[in-house]
Scaffold this motif. Structure first.
Motif, short mmCIF file in Angstrom:
data_model
loop_
_atom_site.label_atom_id
_atom_site.label_comp_id
_atom_site.label_asym_id
_atom_site.label_seq_id
_atom_site.Cartn_x
_atom_site.Cartn_y
_atom_site.Cartn_z
N ASP A 132 -9.10 -51.01 -16.80
CA ASP A 132 -9.21 -52.42 -16.44
C ASP A 132 -10.10 -53.13 -17.45
O ASP A 132 -11.16 -52.61 -17.82
N GLU A 154 -4.60 -57.95 -12.68
CA GLU A 154 -3.63 -57.47 -13.65
C GLU A 154 -4.22 -57.30 -15.04
O GLU A 154 -3.51 -56.98 -15.99
N ALA A 159 -1.21 -51.93 -18.02
CA ALA A 159 -0.30 -52.84 -17.33
C ALA A 159 0.20 -53.94 -18.27
O ALA A 159 1.38 -54.31 -18.24
N HIS A 163 4.57 -54.76 -20.04
CA HIS A 163 5.42 -55.95 -19.93
C HIS A 163 6.44 -55.95 -21.06
O HIS A 163 6.11 -55.59 -22.20
N GLU A 203 1.38 -48.77 -8.33
CA GLU A 203 1.96 -50.05 -8.77
C GLU A 203 2.75 -49.88 -10.06
O GLU A 203 3.89 -50.36 -10.18
#
Length: 280
Positions: A132, A154, A159, A163, A203
């Motif tokens: 994070d 997010e 993460a 995309h 997730e």
């Protein structure tokens, strides 16, 4: 994601065993071989242990292998230093009963580290144990994108790279995602049952088939250093080295700094980007 350390240990051993060919360790493959990699009994033989005991390890049963047994398995499978550390970490977690009601304090960045970030002339950021993004300087934001435009939940390096549009900004995105997934796997094994780890892995697994495939491989990487390639709209192609520096105190967040070889074209382009940030 499973929170059972014994199951994690079992799956790690299985994935590693099936990657080693018999001929790689001096064994004759023989005809009619229907299994990928080594058989369980072959690995047990190489490690000098009972086939039944090893089978119970791969079945996730309640066994407590000694450090000597773990080292023997690591040697038989030609583990890297990082894989050996991961194996011992998983075994330690499997031997330790889960603590009910354990509290996990939020990861925080000390004000002194924030000052260091803004005093650093290179792109730099602080990431938590599960990648994070906790803090950054203006040059890191110019290099990697506006973190403030992403919801706080997010703001995670892995993460963000998962995309679809990340392919354009990061030409080596797939390799970087694989590397970061290995780093995440190593951190999760050190904190089994951490709610943030469980939330993030579940997730990303649901959202990305790419991540689900990589996660199932059980690869591990050390959080130390690496390289990143960025196709920046202002200065063009940038190839940078990154180093991770643990912060003082309890294990957790690390400071990541991106640099270029002095006098190189990448160094010149990084300076141009820094100039553009200063003139804003």
């Amino acid at each position: 994601m499973t929170d059972d350390p014994r199951r994690e240990l079992a799956e790690f051993l299985r994935t590693r065993r099936t990657r080693v060919r018999p001929q790689d360790v001096g064994l004759e493959p023989g005809p009619r071989r229907r299994v990928a990699g080594l058989r369980r009994e072959e690995l047990a033989l190489l490690a000098g242990m009972s086939p039944d005991y090893y089978q119970r390890m791969e079945q996730g049963r309640d066994v407590r292998p000694s450090d000597q047994v773990l080292d023997a398995i690591a040697g038989a499978l030609n583990f890297s230093a990082e894989e050996s550390r991961h194996l011992h970490s998983l075994a330690a977690a499997a031997r330790t009963p889960a603590r009910a009601g354990r509290r996990y304090p939020p990861e925080e960045v000390p004000p002194t580290t924030v000052r260091l970030l803004h005093a650093t002339p290179s792109p730099a950021l602080v990431v938590g144990r599960f990648l994070d993004v906790l803090a950054w300087n203006s040059l890191a934001e110019a290099l990697l994108g506006a973190f403030t435009e992403v919801p706080q939940a997010e703001r995670n390096l892995l993460a963000l790279l998962l995309h679809p549009e990340a392919d354009q900004a990061c030409p080596d995105r797939a390799a970087t995602v694989a590397e970061l997934t290995g780093m995440l796997r190593a951190q999760v094994s050190a904190e089994p049952g951490h709610p943030r780890a469980t939330e993030l892995v579940d997730e990303l697994t649901a959202r990305s088939g790419e991540f689900a495939t990589l996660w199932a491989r059980h690869d591990v990487e050390g959080t130390t250093r690496g390289r990143i390639r960025v196709d920046h709209p202002l200065v063009g192609d940038l190839n940078l080295d990154w180093d991770a520096y643990p912060m003082p105190g309890a294990p957790g967040p690390v400071l990541i700094v991106y640099t270029a070889e002095p006098g190189s074209q990448d160094d010149e382009r990084l300076r141009l980007l820094a100039s553009a940030v200063l003139t804003k």
